[in-house]
Design a protein around this motif. Structure first.
Motif, PDB file in Angstrom:
ATOM      1  N   ALA A  71       0.871  -1.247  -0.093  1.00 43.31           N
ATOM      2  CA  ALA A  71       0.097   0.135  -0.039  1.00 43.31           C
ATOM      3  C   ALA A  71       0.882   1.199  -0.075  1.00 43.31           C
ATOM      4  O   ALA A  71       1.687   1.709   0.984  1.00 43.31           O
ATOM      5  CB  ALA A  71      -0.878  -0.062   1.243  1.00 43.31           C
ATOM      6  N   SER A  88       0.974   3.992  -3.253  1.00 43.74           N
ATOM      7  CA  SER A  88      -0.105   4.825  -3.977  1.00 43.74           C
ATOM      8  C   SER A  88      -1.267   4.531  -3.691  1.00 43.74           C
ATOM      9  O   SER A  88      -2.032   5.526  -3.273  1.00 43.74           O
ATOM     10  CB  SER A  88       0.191   4.837  -5.716  1.00 43.74           C
ATOM     11  N   ASP A  89      -1.677   3.287  -3.359  1.00 51.53           N
ATOM     12  CA  ASP A  89      -2.834   2.919  -3.053  1.00 51.53           C
ATOM     13  C   ASP A  89      -2.684   2.920  -1.477  1.00 51.53           C
ATOM     14  O   ASP A  89      -3.381   1.731  -0.884  1.00 51.53           O
ATOM     15  CB  ASP A  89      -3.424   1.598  -3.885  1.00 51.53           C
ATOM     16  N   GLY A  93      -5.514   1.122   0.848  1.00 51.13           N
ATOM     17  CA  GLY A  93      -5.522  -0.357   0.867  1.00 51.13           C
ATOM     18  C   GLY A  93      -4.645  -0.876   1.930  1.00 51.13           C
ATOM     19  O   GLY A  93      -4.219  -2.188   1.810  1.00 51.13           O
ATOM     20  N   HIS A 110     -11.615   3.001   2.806  1.00 50.79           N
ATOM     21  CA  HIS A 110     -11.532   4.452   3.227  1.00 50.79           C
ATOM     22  C   HIS A 110     -11.983   4.612   4.494  1.00 50.79           C
ATOM     23  O   HIS A 110     -11.557   5.720   5.366  1.00 50.79           O
ATOM     24  CB  HIS A 110     -11.711   5.673   2.098  1.00 50.79           C
ATOM     25  N   SER A 168     -13.666   2.073 -10.388  1.00 52.06           N
ATOM     26  CA  SER A 168     -13.462   1.559  -9.294  1.00 52.06           C
ATOM     27  C   SER A 168     -14.668   1.175  -8.561  1.00 52.06           C
ATOM     28  O   SER A 168     -15.467   1.864  -8.271  1.00 52.06           O
ATOM     29  CB  SER A 168     -12.451   2.090  -8.435  1.00 52.06           C
ATOM     30  N   ASP A 170     -14.210   0.384  -5.191  1.00 49.18           N
ATOM     31  CA  ASP A 170     -13.496   0.196  -3.645  1.00 49.18           C
ATOM     32  C   ASP A 170     -14.136   1.246  -2.817  1.00 49.18           C
ATOM     33  O   ASP A 170     -13.772   1.164  -1.729  1.00 49.18           O
ATOM     34  CB  ASP A 170     -12.241   0.323  -3.841  1.00 49.18           C
ATOM     35  N   ASN A 214      -5.187  -5.577  -2.126  1.00 49.52           N
ATOM     36  CA  ASN A 214      -4.590  -4.530  -2.948  1.00 49.52           C
ATOM     37  C   ASN A 214      -5.351  -3.945  -3.906  1.00 49.52           C
ATOM     38  O   ASN A 214      -5.141  -3.183  -4.884  1.00 49.52           O
ATOM     39  CB  ASN A 214      -3.240  -4.750  -3.536  1.00 49.52           C
TER      40      ASN A 214
END
Ligand code: FAD
Length: 449
Positions: free
Chosen positions: A122, A124-125, A128, A171, A435, A437, A448
């Motif tokens: 984790a 850039s992401d 995650g 998040h 996405s 997510d 990920n």
């Protein structure tokens, strides 16, 4: 006469600072005694609000104050990630009790902080992340791994992001903790970079403990809190930093400099002896100042070995100078906009991208100018001196060092690709990457994802 977010004008603040320095700066003080005075008087992090050991001045004025302290010849504020990132975050989201507990120790240099955000899976992401914190009474038990932790080896505290709820979108299940890193469950292992230094670390967290009272900004609200840290990081990279310069001495208990005399860290003429390494960032004014000095160094080298006659070298020198000037002018535009209570969307991202471009150009240009000598580099000072003596070029180490470090700025603080994504999506209004997510529970996402 510019104005600040406090009621005083810039000139009034600088006058007050000069009088204060005359009355308080004393070469016989220890570093701890000096930082205690500087921090509690509100000069270490003057852009913080007044209830958080600041003076509520604008970022531009904070930079001016740090410069004034340096030109007076006094030791600058304790630098590092505590002052740059943790203090403004806790000042924004923390309770007054947390501000008095954590921010006071930061502005007086008692504690050094590191940023425990990135993980092997984790970066850039960041949302995650999979480091987990599980509640056990009034405490939380933390397990996971962090990586790229700059200055972790000299830190006392960490800004820790951990997952506290796996059943909500990614998040929404993150909590921001202030973690004491001096405990058996925290293992900090330096990672050596190709520069030869070990600026960052990998951190293994095994059954580490942190209290409920160390949650900053509320349970499962860590993403919003982290964004305050990240926006301070970006502003620091893009606009020349907001806190003290951290000249000379390192904050915190690990480097053991608090008991030493301030006289050891300033030279007889009052100039700081050396700059601390800080995070190594620099867009905007930092980058333009650096590019100007880098351009002068490269021009001197090119004049010295005749490469200055090479038209392609001349073109790139002008390119470097132009990018530096554009950075400086953009920085002025941001300052002017802020003075009117406005912002220029995406400018921090543009500055960061431009800074990456400049460090790559400096690397390539420097290596072209020094030619085959650029293959010579040493990790120890005495070996580097032997190279300088053999080549007759005392600046070769500066060129090879910055060439080796040039890989870092395009990655830290958000990679070039991520900056472009942000500019595309948030400034130009391009469609986001598809996405789900933000709606699917984290534990139902592919890892990920
Ligand atoms: C010198 C240095 C100091 C650092 N200090 C700290 C620190 O103190 N604390 C901390 O927590 N972290 C720190 N970092 C970590 C830094 O924030 C991460 O390295 C960065 O966010 C990138 O994450 P990653 O390395 O996992 O790369 P990844 O996210 O795995 O990216 C790999 C590549 O894929 C690209 N990529 C990823 N996602 C996308 C996308 N959606 N679209 C297009 N391209 C994409 C990236 O641009 C990159 O080229 C530091 C890094 C460096 C280099």
């Amino acid at each position: 006469m510019t104005t600040t977010e406090s009621n005083q004008s810039t000139d009034q603040i600088i006058d007050e600072l000069r009088t204060w320095l005359e009355e308080n700066w004393d070469l016989d003080l220890t570093v701890a005694e000096w930082w205690e005075k500087l921090g509690t008087a509100g000069w270490s992090a003057p852009s913080l609000p007044t209830n958080a050991y600041g003076r509520n001045v604008s970022r531009a004025d904070a930079v001016r104050i740090a410069g004034e302290i340096a030109s007076f010849g006094a030791l600058g504020a304790p630098g590092g990630l505590g002052l740059l990132l943790a203090a403004p975050t806790i000042a924004t989201h923390g309770t007054q009790e947390q501000i008095d507990l954590y921010v006071r120790d930061i502005v007086t240099g008692q504690k050094a902080w590191c940023q425990l955000f990135s993980e092997p899976g984790a970066g850039s992401d960041l949302a995650g992340l999979t480091t987990r914190a599980v509640q056990d009474g009034e405490e939380w038990v933390v397990n996971g791994q962090k990586v790229w932790t700059s200055t972790g080896q000299i830190a006392d505290m960490g800004m820790l992001l951990a997952r506290t709820n796996w059943d909500v979108p990614k998040h929404q299940g993150i909590t921001y903790f202030a973690l004491d890193v001096h405990q058996p469950g925290v293992d900090i292992r330096p990672l050596r970079e190709l520069t030869g230094h070990a600026m960052f670390n990998e951190v293994f967290i095994t059954d580490a403990h942190v209290g409920t009272d160390a949650i900053i900004g509320g349970l499962n609200n860590g993403w919003a809190v982290a964004n305050t840290t990240l926006s301070n990081e970006r502003a620091g990279l893009g606009a020349g930093g907001g806190g003290g310069g951290g000249f000379g001495a390192s904050p915190g208990t690990v480097t053991n400099q608090l008991g030493r005399k301030v006289a050891e860290f300033v030279s007889r003429d009052g100039a700081p002896r050396r700059m601390s390494r800080g995070g190594g960032g620099g867009g905007g004014s930092k980058a333009s100042a650096r590019s100007t000095s880098a351009a002068s160094l490269l021009i001197g080298l090119a004049e010295g070995n005749g490469k200055i006659k090479d038209p392609t070298v001349r073109q790139d020198l002008v390119r470097l100078h132009t990018l530096g000037e554009l950075g400086r002018l953009n920085n002025e535009r941001v300052k002017a906009a802020r003075a009117q209570g406005q912002d220029i969307p995406g400018m921090a991202n543009v500055s960061k991208l431009s800074m990456s471009h400049m460090v790559r150009l400096q690397r390539d240009l420097g290596l072209r100018i020094v030619g085959a000598q650029g293959m010579l580099h040493a990790y120890k000072d005495e070996d580097q001196k032997a190279i300088s003596d053999a080549t007759g070029n005392p600046f070769l180490g500066a060129v090879t060092n910055s060439a080796l470090y040039a890989q870092a700025p395009p990655i830290y603080g958000g990679t070039d690709q991520i900056q472009r994504n942000i500019i595309g999506e948030r400034v130009l209004g391009l469609p986001k990457e598809p996405s789900n997510d933000r709606v699917v529970a984290f534990n139902e996402l592919p890892r990920n994802g």
